[in-house]
Design a protein around this motif. Structure first.
Motif, mmCIF file in Angstrom:
data_model
loop_
_atom_site.group_PDB
_atom_site.id
_atom_site.type_symbol
_atom_site.label_atom_id
_atom_site.label_comp_id
_atom_site.label_asym_id
_atom_site.label_seq_id
_atom_site.Cartn_x
_atom_site.Cartn_y
_atom_site.Cartn_z
ATOM 1 N N ALA A 63 0.841 -1.198 0.000
ATOM 2 C CA ALA A 63 0.000 0.000 0.000
ATOM 3 C C ALA A 63 0.877 1.249 0.000
ATOM 4 O O ALA A 63 1.800 1.372 0.806
ATOM 5 N N GLU A 64 0.581 2.187 -0.919
ATOM 6 C CA GLU A 64 1.344 3.423 -1.047
ATOM 7 C C GLU A 64 0.642 4.572 -0.324
ATOM 8 O O GLU A 64 -0.582 4.621 -0.257
ATOM 9 N N GLU A 65 1.462 5.513 0.192
ATOM 10 C CA GLU A 65 0.907 6.718 0.803
ATOM 11 C C GLU A 65 1.848 7.884 0.531
ATOM 12 O O GLU A 65 3.047 7.795 0.783
ATOM 13 N N LEU A 66 1.290 8.964 0.002
ATOM 14 C CA LEU A 66 2.076 10.168 -0.246
ATOM 15 C C LEU A 66 2.447 10.828 1.081
ATOM 16 O O LEU A 66 1.590 11.049 1.933
ATOM 17 N N GLN A 67 3.742 11.178 1.237
ATOM 18 C CA GLN A 67 4.207 11.825 2.460
ATOM 19 C C GLN A 67 4.516 13.306 2.260
ATOM 20 O O GLN A 67 4.223 14.112 3.109
ATOM 21 N N TYR A 68 5.136 13.628 1.115
ATOM 22 C CA TYR A 68 5.449 15.037 0.875
ATOM 23 C C TYR A 68 5.696 15.250 -0.610
ATOM 24 O O TYR A 68 6.337 14.428 -1.271
ATOM 25 N N ALA A 69 5.189 16.378 -1.127
ATOM 26 C CA ALA A 69 5.371 16.721 -2.536
ATOM 27 C C ALA A 69 5.403 18.229 -2.693
ATOM 28 O O ALA A 69 4.884 18.968 -1.850
ATOM 29 N N ARG A 70 6.040 18.668 -3.775
ATOM 30 C CA ARG A 70 6.064 20.084 -4.152
ATOM 31 C C ARG A 70 5.585 20.177 -5.602
ATOM 32 O O ARG A 70 6.034 19.430 -6.463
ATOM 33 N N PRO A 71 4.693 21.124 -5.899
ATOM 34 C CA PRO A 71 4.224 21.250 -7.283
ATOM 35 C C PRO A 71 5.248 21.915 -8.200
ATOM 36 O O PRO A 71 5.142 21.809 -9.417
ATOM 37 N N ASP A 72 6.262 22.601 -7.590
ATOM 38 C CA ASP A 72 7.179 23.392 -8.414
ATOM 39 C C ASP A 72 8.540 22.740 -8.625
ATOM 40 O O ASP A 72 9.203 22.994 -9.628
ATOM 41 N N VAL A 73 8.989 21.886 -7.693
ATOM 42 C CA VAL A 73 10.322 21.281 -7.802
ATOM 43 C C VAL A 73 10.272 19.833 -7.312
ATOM 44 O O VAL A 73 9.320 19.399 -6.659
ATOM 45 N N ASP A 74 11.345 19.097 -7.660
ATOM 46 C CA ASP A 74 11.498 17.738 -7.141
ATOM 47 C C ASP A 74 11.869 17.775 -5.664
ATOM 48 O O ASP A 74 12.598 18.660 -5.207
ATOM 49 N N VAL A 75 11.366 16.815 -4.906
ATOM 50 C CA VAL A 75 11.908 16.526 -3.580
ATOM 51 C C VAL A 75 13.113 15.621 -3.809
ATOM 52 O O VAL A 75 13.009 14.601 -4.481
ATOM 53 N N GLU A 76 14.267 16.002 -3.260
ATOM 54 C CA GLU A 76 15.517 15.382 -3.686
ATOM 55 C C GLU A 76 16.059 14.307 -2.764
ATOM 56 O O GLU A 76 16.505 13.265 -3.221
ATOM 57 N N GLU A 77 16.072 14.552 -1.458
ATOM 58 C CA GLU A 77 16.694 13.615 -0.535
ATOM 59 C C GLU A 77 15.879 13.503 0.744
ATOM 60 O O GLU A 77 15.112 14.398 1.087
ATOM 61 N N LEU A 78 16.089 12.384 1.461
ATOM 62 C CA LEU A 78 15.497 12.221 2.780
ATOM 63 C C LEU A 78 16.461 12.749 3.833
ATOM 64 O O LEU A 78 17.680 12.645 3.684
ATOM 65 N N LEU A 79 15.923 13.316 4.898
ATOM 66 C CA LEU A 79 16.715 13.720 6.052
ATOM 67 C C LEU A 79 16.539 12.676 7.140
ATOM 68 O O LEU A 79 15.413 12.286 7.465
ATOM 69 N N THR A 80 17.656 12.219 7.716
ATOM 70 C CA THR A 80 17.592 11.218 8.777
ATOM 71 C C THR A 80 18.309 11.745 10.011
ATOM 72 O O THR A 80 19.125 12.675 9.933
ATOM 73 N N ILE A 81 18.017 11.130 11.147
ATOM 74 C CA ILE A 81 18.623 11.550 12.405
ATOM 75 C C ILE A 81 19.046 10.313 13.186
ATOM 76 O O ILE A 81 18.417 9.248 13.102
#
Length: 332
Positions: free
Chosen positions: A300-318
């Motif tokens: 099952a897929e779920e959208l987490q974050y998107a931008r209409p103007d640019v690509d989302v490039e990388e994940l941030l981890t901690i």
């Protein structure tokens, strides 16, 4: 490999001297614009040790060389050179702590072959903070190895609960031969648990031909494998096939395909073991967005974050378990 342990002891002010000289306003008559433009970063890849007592950073050495320094966070403590690569051809690209007193670094070199031309080679090494016990963690070739090991593997899990050990990908080349029982027919990319001090290793995932990457859950379990698609004539098809394992299982299941030529499909990048999902990237209205996919058979897929103007490039981890906490994007 031109890589040597160092006993250099320098003050932090000395280590940062070139940075300070560029950052400070200079007289126009003495300012060398070309030198400033071509100067390398004086400090890069700074990391805090797990116990918070030291930092490490990479600084330029002589010529094209690089030096890895460690620095105790106490007043007046000197920066200590743990090791260096002289740039002929090896250079350091990044380091991280595997324990409070030991670091792991990735080195690379650009080599030239008469027939194949320029080739990039990488290796993974480990060393104590004082420059002692330098070890190469990548697989070593023998005189009977068949093939060329360009990639030295990558650390995919820092095993924070297992002091001084890592999970890393390793390239296996067959070295079996007639007339002896020595050697092995294993070939491909696998995952081993490696003790960075003693080099004792335990196979975690047996090497697989055409495998190009693995993703761990940050807790010592490999959950995703990526394999290269093969087209007509054995050529790379440009499609990457992703397989996953369910919790407490060693059986691989199909997860997704990703076509690098048009960026279609789903490209996983991290696993959250608590949510039992893979975080990754997929197009939404022509832009790359962050999705999660369940690793429970439903996919099952779920959208987490998107931008209409640019690509989302990388994940941030901690943290040392690389928990996903955000994503990055760039605008004008």
């Amino acid at each position: 490999m031109i890589l040597r342990a160092q006993g250099l002891v320098l003050g932090l002010v000395t280590a940062l001297a070139s940075f300070a000289s560029l950052a400070t306003a200079q007289d126009a008559s003495t300012f060398d614009a070309a030198a400033a433009f071509g100067a390398r970063q004086s400090v890069s890849d700074m990391r805090l040790s797990p116990d918070g007592a030291r930092v490490l950073f990479v600084a330029p050495g002589a010529g094209q060389g690089t030096i890895v320094y460690t620095l105790a966070l106490t007043p007046g403590a000197p920066a200590i050179g743990a090791f260096s690569a002289d740039g002929k051809p090896w250079r350091v690209t990044g380091c991280n702590w595997v324990s409070a007193t030991r670091i792991v670094c990735r080195i690379y070199a650009v080599l030239r072959d008469l027939h194949l031309g320029p080739m990039t080679m990488t290796r993974i090494v480990a060393v104590d903070v004082d420059g002692s016990n330098l070890q190469m963690l990548s697989k070593r070739e023998s005189a009977h190895s068949r093939g060329l090991q360009l990639g030295g593997g990558e650390v995919i899990d820092w095993l924070p609960g297992d002091d001084g050990a890592v999970l890393m990908t390793r390239v296996y080349l067959p070295d079996d031969r007639t007339g002896t029982l020595l050697g092995s027919a294993k070939a491909g990319l696998g995952v081993d648990r490696v003790d960075t001090r003693t080099l004792a290793s335990t196979p975690v995932v047996q090497p697989v031909r055409n495998a190009i990457d693995y993703i761990s859950d940050g807790r010592g379990t490999v959950r995703i494998m990526a394999t290269r698609g093969v087209g007509a004539g054995g050529m790379d098809s440009g499609v990457i096939h992703y397989l996953y394992r369910e919790p407490d299982s060693t059986e691989w299941h199909r997860l997704a395909d990703y076509d690098a030529t048009d960026r279609s499909g789903f490209m996983p990048a991290a696993v959250d073991p608590d949510l039992n999902v893979a975080y990754g990237f997929k197009k939404l209205d022509g832009r790359m967005a962050v999705y999660t996919v369940k690793l429970d058979g439903s996919l099952a897929e779920e959208l987490q974050y998107a931008r209409p103007d640019v690509d989302v490039e990388e994940l941030l981890t901690i943290g040392r378990q690389a928990r996903v906490v955000g994503a990055t994007f760039v605008t004008d």
